[in-house]
Design a protein around this motif. Sequence first.
Motif, PDB file in Angstrom:
ATOM      1  N   ASP A 180     -26.210  -9.143  14.702  1.00  0.00           N
ATOM      2  CA  ASP A 180     -25.183  -9.688  15.575  1.00  0.00           C
ATOM      3  C   ASP A 180     -24.634 -10.961  14.936  1.00  0.00           C
ATOM      4  O   ASP A 180     -25.119 -11.402  13.885  1.00  0.00           O
ATOM      5  CB  ASP A 180     -25.677  -9.922  17.004  1.00  0.00           C
ATOM      6  N   VAL A 181     -23.616 -11.536  15.556  1.00  0.00           N
ATOM      7  CA  VAL A 181     -22.936 -12.667  14.933  1.00  0.00           C
ATOM      8  C   VAL A 181     -23.849 -13.882  14.819  1.00  0.00           C
ATOM      9  O   VAL A 181     -23.899 -14.539  13.766  1.00  0.00           O
ATOM     10  CB  VAL A 181     -21.641 -12.989  15.699  1.00  0.00           C
ATOM     11  N   THR A 182     -24.581 -14.214  15.877  1.00  0.00           N
ATOM     12  CA  THR A 182     -25.435 -15.400  15.815  1.00  0.00           C
ATOM     13  C   THR A 182     -26.528 -15.238  14.765  1.00  0.00           C
ATOM     14  O   THR A 182     -26.854 -16.191  14.036  1.00  0.00           O
ATOM     15  CB  THR A 182     -26.027 -15.705  17.196  1.00  0.00           C
ATOM     16  N   ALA A 183     -27.085 -14.028  14.648  1.00  0.00           N
ATOM     17  CA  ALA A 183     -28.069 -13.782  13.587  1.00  0.00           C
ATOM     18  C   ALA A 183     -27.433 -13.912  12.213  1.00  0.00           C
ATOM     19  O   ALA A 183     -28.056 -14.411  11.267  1.00  0.00           O
ATOM     20  CB  ALA A 183     -28.681 -12.394  13.763  1.00  0.00           C
ATOM     21  N   GLY A 184     -26.184 -13.463  12.083  1.00  0.00           N
ATOM     22  CA  GLY A 184     -25.482 -13.606  10.815  1.00  0.00           C
ATOM     23  C   GLY A 184     -25.232 -15.059  10.456  1.00  0.00           C
ATOM     24  O   GLY A 184     -25.356 -15.460   9.290  1.00  0.00           O
ATOM     25  N   VAL A 185     -24.879 -15.862  11.458  1.00  0.00           N
ATOM     26  CA  VAL A 185     -24.697 -17.297  11.231  1.00  0.00           C
ATOM     27  C   VAL A 185     -26.009 -17.926  10.761  1.00  0.00           C
ATOM     28  O   VAL A 185     -26.043 -18.693   9.789  1.00  0.00           O
ATOM     29  CB  VAL A 185     -24.192 -17.986  12.519  1.00  0.00           C
ATOM     30  N   ARG A 186     -27.082 -17.580  11.441  1.00  0.00           N
ATOM     31  CA  ARG A 186     -28.393 -18.141  11.079  1.00  0.00           C
ATOM     32  C   ARG A 186     -28.781 -17.733   9.654  1.00  0.00           C
ATOM     33  O   ARG A 186     -29.272 -18.560   8.868  1.00  0.00           O
ATOM     34  CB  ARG A 186     -29.452 -17.664  12.063  1.00  0.00           C
ATOM     35  N   LEU A 187     -28.566 -16.469   9.318  1.00  0.00           N
ATOM     36  CA  LEU A 187     -28.896 -15.984   7.978  1.00  0.00           C
ATOM     37  C   LEU A 187     -28.109 -16.745   6.921  1.00  0.00           C
ATOM     38  O   LEU A 187     -28.663 -17.168   5.892  1.00  0.00           O
ATOM     39  CB  LEU A 187     -28.597 -14.486   7.892  1.00  0.00           C
ATOM     40  N   ALA A 188     -26.815 -16.929   7.166  1.00  0.00           N
ATOM     41  CA  ALA A 188     -25.983 -17.622   6.187  1.00  0.00           C
ATOM     42  C   ALA A 188     -26.430 -19.064   5.989  1.00  0.00           C
ATOM     43  O   ALA A 188     -26.497 -19.563   4.852  1.00  0.00           O
ATOM     44  CB  ALA A 188     -24.523 -17.573   6.636  1.00  0.00           C
TER      45      ALA A 188
END
Length: 383
Positions: A95-103
């Motif tokens: 999801d988007v928040t997980a993608g933000v965290r990963l980045a």
Amino acid sequence: MSIARRPVVDLTDEEARRSLPLKWGVPEDVIPAWVAEMDYAVDPVVLGAVQQALADGITGYPVERDEALATSYAAWAGRHFGWAPEPEAVHAVVDVTAGVRLAIDVLSGPGGVVFPTPGYNAQHGLARVTGRAEHLLEVPTSADRCEIDLEALDRLFAQGAQTLLLTQPHNPWGRAFTRAELEGIRDVVVAHGARVVSDEIHAPLVLPGAEHVSYLSIEGTHDHAVAVVAASKAFNTAGLRCAQLVVPSAADRELLAAEPMSRNDSWSPLGVVAARAAYDHGDPWLASLVERLDQQRTLLGELLAEHLPEVRMRPLEATYLAWLDASAYGHDDAAVVALERGRVMVSPGASYAPGTTGQVRLNIATSPARLTEIVERLAKAWR
């Protein structure tokens, strides 16, 4: 050539309670206008694709690299925004928040993260999850227009922050930042050797009169930025769990590829099916949705003028989330008053802008009749 539209269909209360258990998990006398889900039936083409996938037994693990999904997103972005990444830049995340965290975890330096407020409440504290300090860049409630203060951004980078978490279009400001604004942000970021993670999940929901400009479409951004995108917000499929991380830099892609599998939560193959159907075949329904939200925006303005003339709402350029300042009516926690006296659930402003009073976020993605009743109830509660 005009698009043959598919209509937006309003859910009845009974259907909404079944389809949207979080948003509608409220007492029966309460109208929910809080979490960012829409009271509309899923586009039948997207729903049909997911139903077919289930009939085909697609319930296992997704493939690690889905070229078809990447190609679908790139083509969709090109049609809608006049700019598209190369397909190899597009990678699935849960999801988007997980993608933000990963980045942030993998690509950002150890310095803090700048988080403009009011800001998306689910991403408050995300910096700390990654082991970094959070630096709030506050937009005063008195400001006529929500903008990134470039001088404040410069100061925060000078004080040690290394990443800007940008939301474009912005939730809950309802802003679609202009190219000139984004170029100004880029100049400050580049001057400090910082990074940008741009959450662009609301990009499909820019309303007439504004346009979406991806931060990655700005010249000189590919070496320091990624965007996180998804079809799920516009097509009401958040529960299917699939977003996309757009990584234009080959060097950044190598860093991400070198990370262990445990770094990236697994997305759903059904989410991939839904996203591809939305990107490939969803334009006729999306056009109807944007038209409906434009009508709801106009209706909200008319209703506020009639029933709550002291409520202040900045122009809504994108999303279906209106940021309302009801402080003129004297309630520190206007959301609590709305629920207790009006039986309407809105999102409290303090969860987006800590320390503020009298602010709420209102979800307008519902039927005209419900929106009318919501504002009438808010008027009885606040006045």
